[in-house]
Design an enzyme around this catalytic site. Structure first.
Site, PDB file in Angstrom:
ATOM      1  N   ALA A 166       0.833  -1.205   0.000  1.00  0.00           N
ATOM      2  CA  ALA A 166       0.000   0.000   0.000  1.00  0.00           C
ATOM      3  C   ALA A 166       0.868   1.255   0.000  1.00  0.00           C
ATOM      4  O   ALA A 166       0.605   2.211  -0.744  1.00  0.00           O
ATOM      5  CB  ALA A 166      -0.947  -0.002   1.200  1.00  0.00           C
ATOM      6  N   ASP A 167       1.893   1.266   0.835  1.00  0.00           N
ATOM      7  CA  ASP A 167       2.836   2.388   0.860  1.00  0.00           C
ATOM      8  C   ASP A 167       3.481   2.595  -0.508  1.00  0.00           C
ATOM      9  O   ASP A 167       3.528   3.711  -1.038  1.00  0.00           O
ATOM     10  CB  ASP A 167       3.951   2.106   1.872  1.00  0.00           C
ATOM     11  CG  ASP A 167       3.621   2.602   3.270  1.00  0.00           C
ATOM     12  OD1 ASP A 167       2.759   3.475   3.415  1.00  0.00           O
ATOM     13  OD2 ASP A 167       4.244   2.095   4.215  1.00  0.00           O
ATOM     14  N   LEU A 168       4.028   1.526  -1.061  1.00  0.00           N
ATOM     15  CA  LEU A 168       4.766   1.641  -2.314  1.00  0.00           C
ATOM     16  C   LEU A 168       3.859   2.063  -3.456  1.00  0.00           C
ATOM     17  O   LEU A 168       4.225   2.902  -4.283  1.00  0.00           O
ATOM     18  CB  LEU A 168       5.444   0.310  -2.639  1.00  0.00           C
ATOM     19  CG  LEU A 168       6.491  -0.157  -1.623  1.00  0.00           C
ATOM     20  CD1 LEU A 168       7.005  -1.546  -1.972  1.00  0.00           C
ATOM     21  CD2 LEU A 168       7.644   0.829  -1.543  1.00  0.00           C
TER      22      LEU A 168
END
Length: 392
Positions: A166-168
């Protein structure tokens, strides 16, 4: 570096942790001048490291950036940021929405000094709405965004993915949004507020699994290493390890059966069509498991690739970077500076006539503060006063 597409673009990086730094890294690697703005130690700053500054995570996220310190809670620190924003093309931040408004460094505030500024915000759940003020991190987004419900073996409970997807993804989408806004600015002369969140990114990445629900009302579940719809696709044990094989579809299934010496499975009454293979996947998987256990992974990889059947070994991380194709693609890149040898993860985009370079490792916090303030127009006496008062 002059041949890189983002040379001449100046970026102010106010981000911490991972999603924001991922977005800015994309810009830095492709030639943008990035200034990473961190909280001074005197103001309680830890840089949002998540590990030592010289460690692999920080170095990989923050290469190709200059670093300065700035206390944005001090009115003079905020004024310095406004002065820098006048000369910048892009600002990227991942404060919670209420925090940047309280600091008076939100989009409206910075747009007032630079109509052409691209201001990018990354948050956990969005800039408004019922979850606006919630803190968000990757694993929370993986759960709320549905990914953990479809990852792992059936009956063993939810399972997170082994990378902060999700971050990436939020970082990559933010970088894409910034590039679109820069193109739009060429036509209009106006900047743009680009926004994304971990939750939006994770839901977007559900892709066909989301469409199965939205279009067909089907709620996907966990299927382990099997493909949710493409049967047979799985990770099977071999004589010395494991192998991924993906012979879904009639043509590939026929090639696979012939290649492994099991032509009887092609017209078998339980497996003759895609619908039958889906319905009887457990029995088919069991039969394939018996076959693939008879040879080594390397033998199957050679044989199946020769037959045009998608397959491959399941590599540990060290094996990934020893793979001849990964080496050919240059996915481990050496930092081109005078320090000790340091290899970091390379870019996954190729372009004719230019290639991203790693020219600078992440250095000491604030190492470039004085130089950047001089470039912004401050004299040595004023800068020393800032340092004395904890503004920088």
């Amino acid at each position: 570096m002059d041949d890189l597409p983002l040379v001449g673009i100046r970026v102010l990086d106010l981000t911490r942790v991972r999603a924001g730094p991922t977005a800015v890294r994309q810009l830095a690697d492709w030639g943008a001048e990035v200034i990473k703005i961190e909280v001074p130690d005197s103001a309680g700053g830890d840089g949002g490291l998540g590990g030592p500054r010289e460690g692999p995570d920080f170095q990989n996220l923050h290469r190709n950036k200059r670093s300065m310190t700035l206390n944005l809670k001090d009115r003079r620190g905020r004024q310095i940021l406004l002065d820098m924003a006048r000369q910048a093309d892009v600002v990227v931040e991942n404060f919670r929405p209420d925090v940047k408004k309280r600091l008076k460094i939100d989009h409206k505030a910075l747009k007032s000094v630079n109509e052409g500024l691209i201001y990018c915000s990354i948050s956990g759940f969005g800039q408004d709405g019922p979850y606006e003020k919630r803190p968000g991190v990757d694993q929370i987004a993986q759960g709320m965004g549905g990914l953990m419900s479809i990852t792992g073996q059936p009956g063993r409970g939810p399972m997170r993915v082994g990378i902060p997807v999700a971050d990436l993804t939020a970082g990559l989408l933010a970088a894409q949004g910034i590039l679109m806004a820069l193109i739009q600015r060429q036509r209009t002369g106006r900047g743009q507020w680009v926004r994304t969140s971990l939750l939006q990114a994770q839901v977007f990445m559900l892709d066909f699994q989301a469409a199965r629900w939205l279009v067909g009302g089907e709620v996907a579940g966990q299927v382990g290493n099997e493909h949710p719809t493409g049967v047979p696709t799985n990770a099977w044990a071999t004589a010395d390890g494991h192998i991924n094989v993906a012979p879904a579809g009639d043509r590939l299934y026929t090639r696979f059966c012939n290649a492994v010496g099991a032509p009887e499975l092609i017209e078998h009454p339980d497996f003759a069509t895609g619908a039958l293979r889906y319905r009887n996947r457990a029995a088919l998987n069991e039969r394939i498991a018996e076959i693939l256990a008879g040879r080594t992974t390397a033998e199957w990889v050679e044989l199946l690739n020769a037959a045009g059947v998608p397959c491959g070994p399941i590599n540990a991380i060290d094996e990934v970077f020893e793979d001849p194709q990964v080496r050919h693609l240059g996915m481990a890149r050496q930092v081109e500076d005078d320090g000790d040898p340091l290899s970091l993860v390379g870019q996954a985009i190729e372009m004719d006539g230019c290639a991203p370079r790693l020219t600078r490792r992440a250095g000491a916090k604030g190492a470039d503060t004085v130089a950047i303030l001089k470039e912004t127009g401050y004299d040595a006496e004023t800068i020393e006063g800032f340092r004395r008062d904890g503004v920088i």
